[in-house]
Design a protein around this motif. Sequence first.
Motif, PDB file in Angstrom:
ATOM      1  N   GLY A   1       0.812  -1.216   0.000  1.00 13.71           N
ATOM      2  CA  GLY A   1       0.000   0.000   0.000  1.00 13.71           C
ATOM      3  C   GLY A   1       0.845   1.264   0.000  1.00 13.71           C
ATOM      4  O   GLY A   1       1.931   1.306  -0.593  1.00 13.71           O
ATOM      5  N   SER A   2       0.378   2.284   0.687  1.00 16.71           N
ATOM      6  CA  SER A   2       1.105   3.564   0.707  1.00 16.71           C
ATOM      7  C   SER A   2       2.472   3.433   1.364  1.00 16.71           C
ATOM      8  O   SER A   2       3.377   4.225   1.098  1.00 16.71           O
ATOM      9  N   GLU A   3       2.645   2.417   2.214  1.00 16.49           N
ATOM     10  CA  GLU A   3       3.930   2.223   2.882  1.00 16.49           C
ATOM     11  C   GLU A   3       4.978   1.626   1.949  1.00 16.49           C
ATOM     12  O   GLU A   3       6.157   1.566   2.294  1.00 16.49           O
ATOM     13  N   GLY A   4       4.540   1.178   0.765  1.00 24.83           N
ATOM     14  CA  GLY A   4       5.486   0.632  -0.198  1.00 24.83           C
ATOM     15  C   GLY A   4       6.215   1.690  -1.001  1.00 24.83           C
ATOM     16  O   GLY A   4       6.947   1.358  -1.941  1.00 24.83           O
ATOM     17  N   GLN A   5       6.026   2.939  -0.635  1.00 22.95           N
ATOM     18  CA  GLN A   5       6.743   4.031  -1.298  1.00 22.95           C
ATOM     19  C   GLN A   5       7.289   4.970  -0.233  1.00 22.95           C
ATOM     20  O   GLN A   5       6.570   5.347   0.698  1.00 22.95           O
ATOM     21  N   ALA A   6       8.544   5.336  -0.364  1.00 25.72           N
ATOM     22  CA  ALA A   6       9.175   6.198   0.640  1.00 25.72           C
ATOM     23  C   ALA A   6      10.061   7.224  -0.038  1.00 25.72           C
ATOM     24  O   ALA A   6      10.621   6.978  -1.115  1.00 25.72           O
ATOM     25  N   GLN A   7      10.179   8.388   0.578  1.00 33.89           N
ATOM     26  CA  GLN A   7      11.020   9.464   0.065  1.00 33.89           C
ATOM     27  C   GLN A   7      11.924   9.958   1.182  1.00 33.89           C
ATOM     28  O   GLN A   7      11.539   9.989   2.349  1.00 33.89           O
ATOM     29  N   ARG A   8      13.131  10.354   0.803  1.00 31.50           N
ATOM     30  CA  ARG A   8      14.069  10.920   1.754  1.00 31.50           C
ATOM     31  C   ARG A   8      14.802  12.095   1.103  1.00 31.50           C
ATOM     32  O   ARG A   8      15.096  12.076  -0.091  1.00 31.50           O
ATOM     33  N   GLY A   9      15.108  13.101   1.905  1.00 32.68           N
ATOM     34  CA  GLY A   9      15.949  14.187   1.452  1.00 32.68           C
ATOM     35  C   GLY A   9      17.398  13.925   1.848  1.00 32.68           C
ATOM     36  O   GLY A   9      17.662  13.371   2.925  1.00 32.68           O
ATOM     37  N   VAL A  10      18.335  14.277   0.991  1.00 30.03           N
ATOM     38  CA  VAL A  10      19.753  14.096   1.275  1.00 30.03           C
ATOM     39  C   VAL A  10      20.509  15.333   0.774  1.00 30.03           C
ATOM     40  O   VAL A  10      19.943  16.201   0.115  1.00 30.03           O
ATOM     41  N   SER A  11      21.765  15.395   1.092  1.00 29.18           N
ATOM     42  CA  SER A  11      22.657  16.406   0.521  1.00 29.18           C
ATOM     43  C   SER A  11      24.022  15.746   0.363  1.00 29.18           C
ATOM     44  O   SER A  11      24.869  15.800   1.259  1.00 29.18           O
ATOM     45  N   THR A  12      24.199  15.095  -0.788  1.00 29.85           N
ATOM     46  CA  THR A  12      25.405  14.312  -1.041  1.00 29.85           C
ATOM     47  C   THR A  12      26.003  14.713  -2.374  1.00 29.85           C
ATOM     48  O   THR A  12      25.315  14.665  -3.397  1.00 29.85           O
ATOM     49  N   HIS A  13      27.270  15.096  -2.365  1.00 26.29           N
ATOM     50  CA  HIS A  13      27.916  15.483  -3.621  1.00 26.29           C
ATOM     51  C   HIS A  13      28.661  14.293  -4.226  1.00 26.29           C
ATOM     52  O   HIS A  13      29.370  13.564  -3.535  1.00 26.29           O
ATOM     53  N   VAL A  14      28.464  14.107  -5.535  1.00 31.75           N
ATOM     54  CA  VAL A  14      29.154  13.055  -6.288  1.00 31.75           C
ATOM     55  C   VAL A  14      30.115  13.741  -7.250  1.00 31.75           C
ATOM     56  O   VAL A  14      29.703  14.584  -8.056  1.00 31.75           O
ATOM     57  N   MET A  15      31.393  13.394  -7.150  1.00 31.41           N
ATOM     58  CA  MET A  15      32.403  14.052  -7.989  1.00 31.41           C
ATOM     59  C   MET A  15      32.150  13.831  -9.472  1.00 31.41           C
ATOM     60  O   MET A  15      31.552  12.832  -9.877  1.00 31.41           O
ATOM     61  N   SER A  16      32.665  14.748 -10.254  1.00 26.91           N
ATOM     62  CA  SER A  16      32.518  14.684 -11.709  1.00 26.91           C
ATOM     63  C   SER A  16      33.400  13.592 -12.311  1.00 26.91           C
ATOM     64  O   SER A  16      34.194  12.951 -11.613  1.00 26.91           O
ATOM     65  N   GLY A  17      33.254  13.405 -13.615  1.00 21.24           N
ATOM     66  CA  GLY A  17      34.071  12.440 -14.339  1.00 21.24           C
ATOM     67  C   GLY A  17      35.385  13.039 -14.802  1.00 21.24           C
ATOM     68  O   GLY A  17      35.769  12.890 -15.976  1.00 21.24           O
ATOM     69  N   TYR A  18      36.058  13.704 -13.874  1.00 19.19           N
ATOM     70  CA  TYR A  18      37.382  14.282 -14.142  1.00 19.19           C
ATOM     71  C   TYR A  18      38.314  13.979 -12.977  1.00 19.19           C
ATOM     72  O   TYR A  18      37.887  13.910 -11.823  1.00 19.19           O
ATOM     73  N   ALA A  19      39.582  13.801 -13.287  1.00 15.90           N
ATOM     74  CA  ALA A  19      40.646  13.768 -12.288  1.00 15.90           C
ATOM     75  C   ALA A  19      41.610  14.902 -12.625  1.00 15.90           C
ATOM     76  O   ALA A  19      41.463  15.571 -13.651  1.00 15.90           O
ATOM     77  N   CYS A  20      42.590  15.122 -11.762  1.00 15.91           N
ATOM     78  CA  CYS A  20      43.479  16.266 -11.927  1.00 15.91           C
ATOM     79  C   CYS A  20      44.928  15.822 -12.126  1.00 15.91           C
ATOM     80  O   CYS A  20      45.433  14.991 -11.361  1.00 15.91           O
ATOM     81  N   GLN A  21      45.572  16.371 -13.149  1.00 22.87           N
ATOM     82  CA  GLN A  21      47.011  16.185 -13.293  1.00 22.87           C
ATOM     83  C   GLN A  21      47.725  17.012 -12.236  1.00 22.87           C
ATOM     84  O   GLN A  21      47.253  18.081 -11.823  1.00 22.87           O
ATOM     85  N   THR A  22      48.891  16.530 -11.787  1.00 23.05           N
ATOM     86  CA  THR A  22      49.637  17.280 -10.787  1.00 23.05           C
ATOM     87  C   THR A  22      50.185  18.583 -11.354  1.00 23.05           C
ATOM     88  O   THR A  22      50.289  19.583 -10.650  1.00 23.05           O
ATOM     89  N   SER A  23      50.519  18.591 -12.634  1.00 22.87           N
ATOM     90  CA  SER A  23      50.974  19.814 -13.301  1.00 22.87           C
ATOM     91  C   SER A  23      50.906  19.582 -14.799  1.00 22.87           C
ATOM     92  O   SER A  23      50.736  18.453 -15.266  1.00 22.87           O
ATOM     93  N   SER A  24      51.028  20.646 -15.561  1.00 20.46           N
ATOM     94  CA  SER A  24      50.968  20.512 -17.011  1.00 20.46           C
ATOM     95  C   SER A  24      52.139  19.692 -17.553  1.00 20.46           C
ATOM     96  O   SER A  24      52.065  19.120 -18.638  1.00 20.46           O
ATOM     97  N   ALA A  25      53.225  19.613 -16.780  1.00 23.24           N
ATOM     98  CA  ALA A  25      54.403  18.862 -17.219  1.00 23.24           C
ATOM     99  C   ALA A  25      54.413  17.435 -16.671  1.00 23.24           C
ATOM    100  O   ALA A  25      55.251  16.632 -17.041  1.00 23.24           O
ATOM    101  N   ASP A  26      53.470  17.134 -15.780  1.00 23.64           N
ATOM    102  CA  ASP A  26      53.421  15.820 -15.140  1.00 23.64           C
ATOM    103  C   ASP A  26      52.013  15.263 -15.303  1.00 23.64           C
ATOM    104  O   ASP A  26      51.048  15.835 -14.791  1.00 23.64           O
ATOM    105  N   ALA A  27      51.908  14.164 -16.018  1.00 29.78           N
ATOM    106  CA  ALA A  27      50.592  13.601 -16.319  1.00 29.78           C
ATOM    107  C   ALA A  27      50.046  12.705 -15.212  1.00 29.78           C
ATOM    108  O   ALA A  27      49.009  12.066 -15.388  1.00 29.78           O
ATOM    109  N   THR A  28      50.743  12.630 -14.066  1.00 31.19           N
ATOM    110  CA  THR A  28      50.253  11.825 -12.953  1.00 31.19           C
ATOM    111  C   THR A  28      48.887  12.346 -12.501  1.00 31.19           C
ATOM    112  O   THR A  28      48.703  13.543 -12.303  1.00 31.19           O
ATOM    113  N   LEU A  29      47.925  11.423 -12.350  1.00 27.80           N
ATOM    114  CA  LEU A  29      46.570  11.830 -12.005  1.00 27.80           C
ATOM    115  C   LEU A  29      46.325  11.744 -10.501  1.00 27.80           C
ATOM    116  O   LEU A  29      46.734  10.785  -9.839  1.00 27.80           O
ATOM    117  N   ILE A  30      45.662  12.747  -9.985  1.00 32.80           N
ATOM    118  CA  ILE A  30      45.150  12.723  -8.619  1.00 32.80           C
ATOM    119  C   ILE A  30      43.659  12.428  -8.747  1.00 32.80           C
ATOM    120  O   ILE A  30      42.871  13.284  -9.163  1.00 32.80           O
TER     121      ILE A  30
END
Length: 213
Positions: A98-127
Amino acid sequence: MKRLLPAIALPLLLAACGSAGTSFGPTVGMTPSVDNAGITVTVNQVVNAQTGALKRLETEYEIKQPSLRLVVAPSSLGVTLDGYQLTVKDSAGTRFGGSEGQAQRGVSTHVMSGYACQTSSADATLITSTDQCAGTLKTPYPRNVDLGSLVLLNDSVASAVVEEYVASSGTNCPTLKLNVTLTGRDDLNRSITPLQVQNAPLAVTCNLTTSEE
């Protein structure tokens, strides 16, 4: 002398500019999955030790909340989730409990983008632990983000499983599925198209035992 364009010409001009290759910004590319949800029910028949007559039923249940994973595509924008909704469905696709078979919750959670960061333009190591860096240092990077358990399944749903199992005299253990919808805003503060999971598994186990007294 200024020459005014007719009002009808303005949207046509803007459309022409867009068709010339103007970028309107990146989008969200995330695929959610829901796993490990479960309800275990035990119904114990207490019988008279001498006659075997049923004296009473004792019931108990255990709920295992579902866990959520987001697969983030390379170059996807990040998202701040602000809420989610779960609907429990039976084998016929009808909302269970019945009505109990549906539930809602509020959250505040950040999910990072599909990017990582190079340490510098001369170093391709990813953070990979951050996506916060200058644009020139950002590199498309896929992620699997585990957000842990969603507190959505409630006692009323488990009680409905018990009721159906008892009503069938221990012959029918419901087959259930979950639909989950996630809402939020992307890193450009735009409302996202809801992320949805349809017919995720909800493992239901029913046990019938007998004891004497």
